[in-house]
Scaffold this motif. Structure first.
Motif, PDB file in Angstrom:
ATOM      1  N   LEU A  33       1.554  -9.390 -10.383  1.00 40.09           N
ATOM      2  CA  LEU A  33       2.584  -8.759  -9.878  1.00 40.09           C
ATOM      3  C   LEU A  33       2.273  -7.524  -9.676  1.00 40.09           C
ATOM      4  N   ASP A  34       2.142  -6.694  -8.794  1.00 42.21           N
ATOM      5  CA  ASP A  34       1.894  -5.282  -8.744  1.00 42.21           C
ATOM      6  C   ASP A  34       3.848  -5.351  -8.005  1.00 42.21           C
ATOM      7  N   GLY A  35       4.680  -4.403  -8.668  1.00 38.17           N
ATOM      8  CA  GLY A  35       6.081  -4.396  -8.148  1.00 38.17           C
ATOM      9  C   GLY A  35       6.993  -5.319  -7.632  1.00 38.17           C
ATOM     10  N   LYS A  51      -0.569   1.121  -9.044  1.00 36.67           N
ATOM     11  CA  LYS A  51      -0.825  -0.287  -9.321  1.00 36.67           C
ATOM     12  C   LYS A  51      -1.262  -1.213  -8.339  1.00 36.67           C
ATOM     13  N   GLY A  52      -1.638  -0.692  -6.861  1.00 33.98           N
ATOM     14  CA  GLY A  52      -2.031  -1.017  -6.059  1.00 33.98           C
ATOM     15  C   GLY A  52      -3.987  -1.111  -6.385  1.00 33.98           C
ATOM     16  N   THR A  53      -4.341   0.015  -6.780  1.00 33.13           N
ATOM     17  CA  THR A  53      -5.356   0.875  -7.315  1.00 33.13           C
ATOM     18  C   THR A  53      -5.858   0.012  -8.018  1.00 33.13           C
ATOM     19  N   ARG A 101      -0.204   5.490   8.535  1.00 38.67           N
ATOM     20  CA  ARG A 101       0.576   5.913   6.968  1.00 38.67           C
ATOM     21  C   ARG A 101       1.540   5.131   6.933  1.00 38.67           C
ATOM     22  N   ARG A 102       1.966   4.790   5.032  1.00 35.64           N
ATOM     23  CA  ARG A 102       3.318   4.946   5.329  1.00 35.64           C
ATOM     24  C   ARG A 102       4.481   5.909   5.646  1.00 35.64           C
ATOM     25  N   PRO A 103       5.750   4.795   5.997  1.00 36.54           N
ATOM     26  CA  PRO A 103       6.580   5.709   6.178  1.00 36.54           C
ATOM     27  C   PRO A 103       7.336   6.296   5.300  1.00 36.54           C
TER      28      PRO A 103
HETATM   29 MG    MG Z   1       1.215  -0.172  -4.086  1.00 33.91          MG
END
Ligand code: MG
Ligand code: G5P
Length: 237
Positions: A93-95, A20-22, A170-172
């Motif tokens: 809107l993403d998410g 989604k972010g990409t 890095r995301r936890p």
């Molecule tokens: Mg994302």
């Protein structure tokens, strides 16, 4: 970059890691459509040590979703501070929304009048085994939401954001156990949104499948142009 002829109000639905972010950053580059990512907003609140950030940090680490009222308030405030509630504004809107309650709150308390409702709902379908492989290699730049992958789109300099040179992290919640929990939450709470939108606005729905974002993007691009038209930017000679 070219512009769309009609305002597009796009929702990207898809499991964690589906891109989604990409796709959000590609659509921004291609059509100039700005986006809001609910996850990025929460990570910024965590970084800024706000009260919402403290609540979000605990819930995100468990791979669970934040309560609908908190999340809706965060998005409503962001949309209005960016003056995006006008029916002529395109946005992505993403998410958010990612539960039926959030979708109803968005339609009924944020995006009225009817002319400003979401008009393009995209479901990204990527196989789970492909997603799990991507997550192990993800790095993010929290202030901007820019996302990298050590094999697919690595940063130009190791561990640094391409634009600011700031450190990546890095995301936890990319830990494999938590990630599995996030996939479960998606299947339980967010996937039913596809049927929800099918009932209220079937023609707005578009599902696109592919193992890579490079396969998905051209299909998305073509559908955007089919639905919203395109004005090619004039070239200056
Ligand atoms: Mg994302
Ligand atoms: P987020 O931040 O919304 P998720 O779980 O929905 O998180 P996520 O993980 O951010 O989604 P994505 O945006 O769909 O994934 O995917 P991406 O970052 O673009 O791509 C994933 C990785 O794959 C990247 O490293 C990218 O570079 C790489 N990649 C992309 N395409 C390819 C490809 O073709 N090939 C390869 N090899 N790699 C590729 O939400 C986080 C948490 O916030 C809370 C929840 O707790 C949630 O768990 N939250 C909410 N809670 C309640 N309600 C809401 N509305 C909420 N929104 C967020």
């Amino acid at each position: 970059m070219s512009k769309l002829l009609r305002p597009a109000r796009v929702l990207l639905l898809g499991p964690p890691g589906s891109g989604k972010g990409t796709q959000t950053s590609r659509l921004l580059k291609r059509f100039g459509i700005p986006g809001i990512s609910s996850g990025d907003l929460l990570r910024q609140q965590i970084e800024n040590k706000t009260e919402i950030g403290r609540t979000a940090s605990a819930i995100i680490k468990e791979g669970k979703l934040l309560p609908d009222d908190i999340m809706t308030a965060v998005i409503a405030s962001e949309l209005s501070s960016r003056s995006w509630l006008s029916p002529t504004q395109s946005f992505l809107l993403d998410g958010f929304p990612r539960t039926e309650a959030q979708a109803s709150l968005l339609d009924n308390s944020i995006l009225s009048p009817a002319s400003a409702q979401l008009n393009f709902i995209v479901e990204l379908k990527v196989p789970h085994e492909v997603i799990l492989d991507r997550i192990a290699n993800r790095l993010v730049h929290v202030p901007s939401g820019r996302v990298y992958n050590l094999t697919y789109n690595p940063p130009k300099v190791d561990g640094k954001d391409d634009v600011t040179g700031e450190p990546l992290s890095r995301r936890p919640d990319d830990d494999p156990e938590i990630f599995r929990q996030r996939l479960d939450e998606y299947a339980k709470l967010t996937e039913p949104l596809v049927d929800f939108y099918k009932k209220i606005n079937d023609s707005a729905l578009f599902s696109v499948a592919g193992e890579t974002s490079d396969i998905i993007f051209p299909q998305l691009e073509k559908e955007m142009i089919r639905r919203f038209g395109e004005r090619i930017a004039e070239t200056i000679v």
